[in-house]
Design an enzyme around this catalytic site. Sequence first.
Site, short mmCIF file in Angstrom:
data_model
loop_
_atom_site.label_atom_id
_atom_site.label_comp_id
_atom_site.label_asym_id
_atom_site.label_seq_id
_atom_site.Cartn_x
_atom_site.Cartn_y
_atom_site.Cartn_z
CG ASP A 164 -1.91 -1.15 1.22
OD1 ASP A 164 -1.60 -2.19 0.61
OD2 ASP A 164 -2.98 -1.03 1.83
NE ARG A 189 -1.38 0.86 12.54
CZ ARG A 189 -0.42 0.04 12.20
NH1 ARG A 189 0.79 0.15 12.75
NH2 ARG A 189 -0.62 -0.94 11.33
CB SER A 245 -3.00 -6.98 4.80
OG SER A 245 -2.72 -5.81 5.53
#
Length: 404
Positions: A19, A100, A181
């Site tokens: 990505d 994150r 992924s």
Amino acid sequence: MKNGSIKNTIVLAYSGGLDTSAIIPWIKDNYKFNVVAFVADIGQSNVDLKVIREKAMMSGASDCYIADLKNDFVNHYIFPMLKIGAIYEGQYLLGTAIARPLIAKAQVDYAHKINAIGVSHGATGKGNDQVRFELAYAALDPSLIVIAPWREWKFKSREELLEYLCQKNIHTNVTQEKIYSRDENIFHVSTEGGVLENTWNAPNNDCWVWTTNPCDAPNQSEKIHLKVKKGCVVAVNHSFLNAYECLNILNKIGSKHSIGRVDIVENRLIGIKSRGCYETPGGTIIYHALRSLEQLIFDRDSMYWKNKIALDMSFIIYDGKWFTPIRKSLQKSSEILSNSISGEVIVELYKGSVNIIQKKSLNTLYSEEYATFSKDNVYSQLDAQGFIRLFSLSSRIRSLNRKK
């Protein structure tokens, strides 16, 4: 847009995967911005880091910056989360979610450092990470431009991204046959997509990265000694190590014994269910070790409150609400209890199972004198009669009222 910013520069959270490799040329083509690839070193494969700068530059990045965040990640995110005991939907130890906020914060800090006008990420419009990244961006600097290509570009699948990269002559390790992924850090590795999208397909060997197949794991169990201080593992097999080193060695030991494998279907924040194979070997060992000491140390009300905080925190972390007052409040509340979690544990590992076979703590509320089935001189069983009479008072009054 900020005054004094570098004209047309975006800082991309770059992993070197499919990505983000496509995002660099796409932003340049569609926005005419320069792209700086920001790589967070949070303990992923060293092989990846060695080639990631080259990949970023070949993809068209104007620069690639690698930030060493490993110790920060373990000390200020992973270990505090393990202390609390946050686990999402009973199985997921939040290995992707907890990374994150750290990545987003370091990315924003770097954008400030170079006076970039904005940030970008490679999260899809179907997933949780778009929310996690952008909640952090909003909390840290809402003036930054945010580019989320998966919500804008014409590509509908990773197969189309592969074709786009091929047209741009940009190499990637992803293939049509292995179009998974993946997310990896020192705490865990996750695998999604590919054969896993059909829940009737069993995971194949390509779905597992770190851990040995249980069938191939050693036939002899292994016992390890852990020393815990204030909710953190500080020594493994009597060797005192820093937090990162403790987690790293437990990952290696746990992987050998197939510890920390889960194949789950989870509820994403946006409402879609997704399936993933997660491997968290060291984290699983630590999680069970800490919970075993809690059994010794916490009274009933404290255990209830601690478990409630852990459940609430699992949603806070999963939903990306790290930079919020409620996260700080829950963490502070938990620390009052977590700071009493000190002691020693013997853990036995065998073909995917984690068994706590010995535990002790100076803070224990367990008393062999009181708990024994043998003769004791400290507890009068007659005392229970008055307790039960008072404890059942409302039930007795209710029954008497029915008879009136």
